[in-house]
Scaffold this motif. Structure first.
Motif, PDB file in Angstrom:
ATOM      1  N   THR A 133       2.414   3.267  -1.928  1.00  0.00           N
ATOM      2  CA  THR A 133       2.501   3.515  -3.371  1.00  0.00           C
ATOM      3  C   THR A 133       3.517   4.595  -3.741  1.00  0.00           C
ATOM      4  O   THR A 133       3.797   4.784  -4.924  1.00  0.00           O
ATOM      5  CB  THR A 133       1.121   3.906  -3.920  1.00  0.00           C
ATOM      6  OG1 THR A 133       0.627   5.034  -3.178  1.00  0.00           O
ATOM      7  CG2 THR A 133       0.136   2.749  -3.786  1.00  0.00           C
ATOM      8  N   SER A 134       4.046   5.299  -2.755  1.00  0.00           N
ATOM      9  CA  SER A 134       5.079   6.312  -3.048  1.00  0.00           C
ATOM     10  C   SER A 134       6.485   5.736  -3.005  1.00  0.00           C
ATOM     11  O   SER A 134       7.468   6.458  -3.244  1.00  0.00           O
ATOM     12  CB  SER A 134       4.982   7.479  -2.049  1.00  0.00           C
ATOM     13  OG  SER A 134       3.748   8.146  -2.164  1.00  0.00           O
ATOM     14  N   ASN A 155       1.083  -1.878  -8.034  1.00  0.00           N
ATOM     15  CA  ASN A 155       0.938  -0.787  -7.058  1.00  0.00           C
ATOM     16  C   ASN A 155       2.167   0.110  -6.972  1.00  0.00           C
ATOM     17  O   ASN A 155       2.053   1.325  -6.820  1.00  0.00           O
ATOM     18  CB  ASN A 155       0.637  -1.347  -5.668  1.00  0.00           C
ATOM     19  CG  ASN A 155      -0.699  -2.041  -5.597  1.00  0.00           C
ATOM     20  OD1 ASN A 155      -1.445  -2.072  -6.568  1.00  0.00           O
ATOM     21  ND2 ASN A 155      -1.000  -2.624  -4.452  1.00  0.00           N
ATOM     22  N   LEU A 156       3.351  -0.495  -7.017  1.00  0.00           N
ATOM     23  CA  LEU A 156       4.578   0.263  -6.774  1.00  0.00           C
ATOM     24  C   LEU A 156       5.176   0.725  -8.098  1.00  0.00           C
ATOM     25  O   LEU A 156       6.287   0.371  -8.481  1.00  0.00           O
ATOM     26  CB  LEU A 156       5.573  -0.596  -5.993  1.00  0.00           C
ATOM     27  CG  LEU A 156       5.049  -1.214  -4.691  1.00  0.00           C
ATOM     28  CD1 LEU A 156       6.170  -1.917  -3.936  1.00  0.00           C
ATOM     29  CD2 LEU A 156       4.381  -0.164  -3.806  1.00  0.00           C
ATOM     30  N   ARG A 157       4.434   1.575  -8.777  1.00  0.00           N
ATOM     31  CA  ARG A 157       4.825   2.011 -10.113  1.00  0.00           C
ATOM     32  C   ARG A 157       5.998   2.986 -10.100  1.00  0.00           C
ATOM     33  O   ARG A 157       6.633   3.204 -11.117  1.00  0.00           O
ATOM     34  CB  ARG A 157       3.623   2.672 -10.805  1.00  0.00           C
ATOM     35  CG  ARG A 157       2.414   1.769 -10.937  1.00  0.00           C
ATOM     36  CD  ARG A 157       2.616   0.719 -11.978  1.00  0.00           C
ATOM     37  NE  ARG A 157       2.659   1.272 -13.321  1.00  0.00           N
ATOM     38  CZ  ARG A 157       2.913   0.559 -14.414  1.00  0.00           C
ATOM     39  NH1 ARG A 157       3.176  -0.742 -14.293  1.00  0.00           N
ATOM     40  NH2 ARG A 157       2.941   1.115 -15.606  1.00  0.00           N
ATOM     41  N   GLN A 204       0.821  -1.220   0.000  1.00  0.00           N
ATOM     42  CA  GLN A 204       0.000   0.000   0.000  1.00  0.00           C
ATOM     43  C   GLN A 204       0.849   1.262   0.000  1.00  0.00           C
ATOM     44  O   GLN A 204       0.316   2.371  -0.117  1.00  0.00           O
ATOM     45  CB  GLN A 204      -0.937  -0.001   1.211  1.00  0.00           C
ATOM     46  CG  GLN A 204      -1.931  -1.151   1.229  1.00  0.00           C
ATOM     47  CD  GLN A 204      -2.759  -1.180   2.496  1.00  0.00           C
ATOM     48  OE1 GLN A 204      -2.938  -0.160   3.167  1.00  0.00           O
ATOM     49  NE2 GLN A 204      -3.275  -2.356   2.837  1.00  0.00           N
TER      50      GLN A 204
END
Length: 520
Positions: free
Chosen positions: A173-174, A210-212, A171
């Motif tokens: 994501t940053s 999620n971890l783009r 979660q």
């Protein structure tokens, strides 16, 4: 008249207030914000949650701290006083808000469990957290990391955490960098890895989705036991992907190699991981490519020459085959080339003589043919040459001594003939020399073995060696001196045959103090 004076007065007040505002703003930007009392209290509470225990050698030996790290207890500088906690070791604050945004407690001798109710998870403004190389006594990774939703960097490597990696981390994501690695062995994975992934296909799929923003991912020595999904090819920011010793299986998606920003990919020690090298394009940033002990196969494509930034290439103990392409000579930044224990055939391309930055060269354990690769003599920075167990023939070059920085030479298991060049015996930097080969002959100048001040391993095996005067082995008095001398004797049957098997750890040499060879 009164109205005009009033208007002038108002303008003066506005200008004064504006000037004061600018002054305060400028002063605030130049002066670091003080840590808020609530932030200080959280840090002091965090300090009480762990003991300080310096890692001992036994802990390092058992749990694999292979990296040379220096630990010191950073939290000892955290004291409840008037000092600004933003100046405490490992603490970084936002200069405007005074909130703690960075916490680097790596190598801080922290000892104890990392609990879900830790005050750590109250530092909600953290963007960077590094807890690497502490001892969290095999506690699981708490599932509360999603409280730190602003995190961009998370490093928990080498800190004795155990169990499943919580999906709540996905979660964040940053995240730009995620390191959960635990290097237990540089050669092979341990029998039981500490961290693992529950439902790996779903976890890896969600990670890629999620971890783009992720640039660096290191899950080395995490038990994944799964294929890598093709979605990893669509992580456009990825710069380093380290998945060594993860029990990966299946076919590795070759498009991952094509991510333009990718600089380092390490997949070592995944013997059930299949794959092949793609056709590399020119618009790449690859610097490190390591596939040691995998089931990758096929040829090294000619397009390998497009990896202009490549510094480290290791395709060892795998199933690569075919000829080594001459385009390797275009990798002008290459410092380490390791292609050992594959199925390469043919002669080495002369273009390797262009690799002026090369320090380590290893092509042992293949089916290479031809003479000693004389192109190596152009590489004056070489320290290690491994040619063992191939089908090389001919003479060792008489000018091999020009490799003045050479430390290791493994040339056994070939078909070299003739004398051992005297120039080789003049390289004072040599630490290891293995020339076991039944066709080699005279050791000209070997009686000056005392020149080998750094020699630790010496191995000869031949039917033809001849030395004109005694050789004093007392020079090998180093504590770490290992001499392996097998079946060393003169060919003439009328002379005494001297055979020495594995004289090891001689401090000084006690088994034999000299070898005398009689000339015919």
């Amino acid at each position: 008249m009164i109205g005009s004076n009033y208007s002038f007065f108002l303008r003066a007040i506005v200008l004064l207030l504006f000037s004061i505002s600018n002054f305060v703003s400028t002063f605030a930007s130049l002066t670091p914000g003080l840590c808020h009392p609530d932030q200080r209290d959280v840090l002091l509470q965090l300090k009480t949650e762990f003991k300080i225990r310096k890692p001992d050698d036994e802990f390092h030996d058992r749990y694999g701290y292979l990296m040379n790290v220096t630990s010191y207890p950073k939290t000892e500088s955290w004291v409840n006083s008037s000092t600004d906690c933003c100046n405490w070791d490992g603490v970084t604050c936002n200069t405007e808000s005074g909130k703690v945004i960075g916490l680097d407690l790596s190598c801080s001798c922290l000892y104890g469990r990392l609990e879900p109710n830790s005050s750590l998870f109250r530092l909600k403004h953290l963007t960077s957290l590094n807890l690497a190389f502490n001892n969290f006594t095999f506690s699981p990774i708490p599932d509360k990391f999603n409280n730190l939703i602003l995190l961009e960097t998370l490093n928990l490597s080498g800190s004795s955490l155990k169990g499943h990696i919580p999906k709540e981390i996905l979660q964040l994501t940053s995240l730009v960098s995620l390191d959960l690695s635990f290097y237990v062995s540089i050669y092979s994975p341990p029998s039981s890895l500490l961290l693992s992934i529950e439902n790996p296909p779903l976890f890896l799929h969600q990670l890629a989705q999620n971890l783009r923003n992720l640039r660096a991912l290191d899950l080395s020595c995490v038990n994944i036991s799964s294929e890598i999904p093709h979605e990893f090819s669509y992580m456009p920011s990825l710069r380093s992907l380290h998945l060594a010793s993860c029990y990966l299986v299946g076919e590795f998606p070759s498009n991952v190699f094509m991510i333009p920003s990718l600089q380092s990919i390490i997949l070592d020690h995944n013997p059930d991981l299949r794959g092949s090298l793609p056709v590399f394009h020119r618009n790449n940033s690859m610097q490190v490519l390591r596939l040691r002990e995998t089931s990758f196969s096929g040829i090294i494509p000619d397009s390998i020459g497009n990896l202009k930034h490549l510094v480290y290439l290791r395709l060892a103990i795998s199933n690569f085959s075919g000829r080594i392409p001459s385009s390797l000579g275009e990798l002008s930044n290459l410092s380490s080339l390791r292609l050992y224990q594959n199925h390469f055939t043919g002669e080495l391309p002369s273009s390797i003589g262009n690799l002026k930055q090369l320090i380590s060269f290893n092509v042992g354990g293949n089916q290479l043919t031809g003479n000693f690769p004389s192109a190596l003599l152009n590489l004056t920075k070489l320290r290690n040459i491994y040619l063992y167990s191939n089908q090389f023939t001919g003479f060792l070059p008489p000018n091999i001594g020009q490799l003045s920085k050479l430390e290791v030479l493994y040339a056994y298991g070939n078909c070299f003939t003739g004398a051992v060049p005297s120039s080789l015996l003049q390289i004072s930097s040599l630490t290891t020399l293995e020339l076991d080969d039944y066709q080699l002959s005279d050791l000209v100048g070997f009686e000056n073995v005392s020149l080998f001040s750094n020699l630790q391993v010496l191995s000869f095996q031949s039917n033809n060696f001849r030395v004109g005067s005694p050789v004093d082995l007392n020079v090998f008095s180093s504590e770490y001196c290992y001499i392996f001398w097998a079946s060393l004797f003169q060919q003439q049957t009328s002379l005494q045959i001297l055979i020495f098997h594995q004289i090891s750890r001689i401090c000084p040499c006690q088994t034999a103090t000299s070898l005398s060879f009689l000339s015919s």
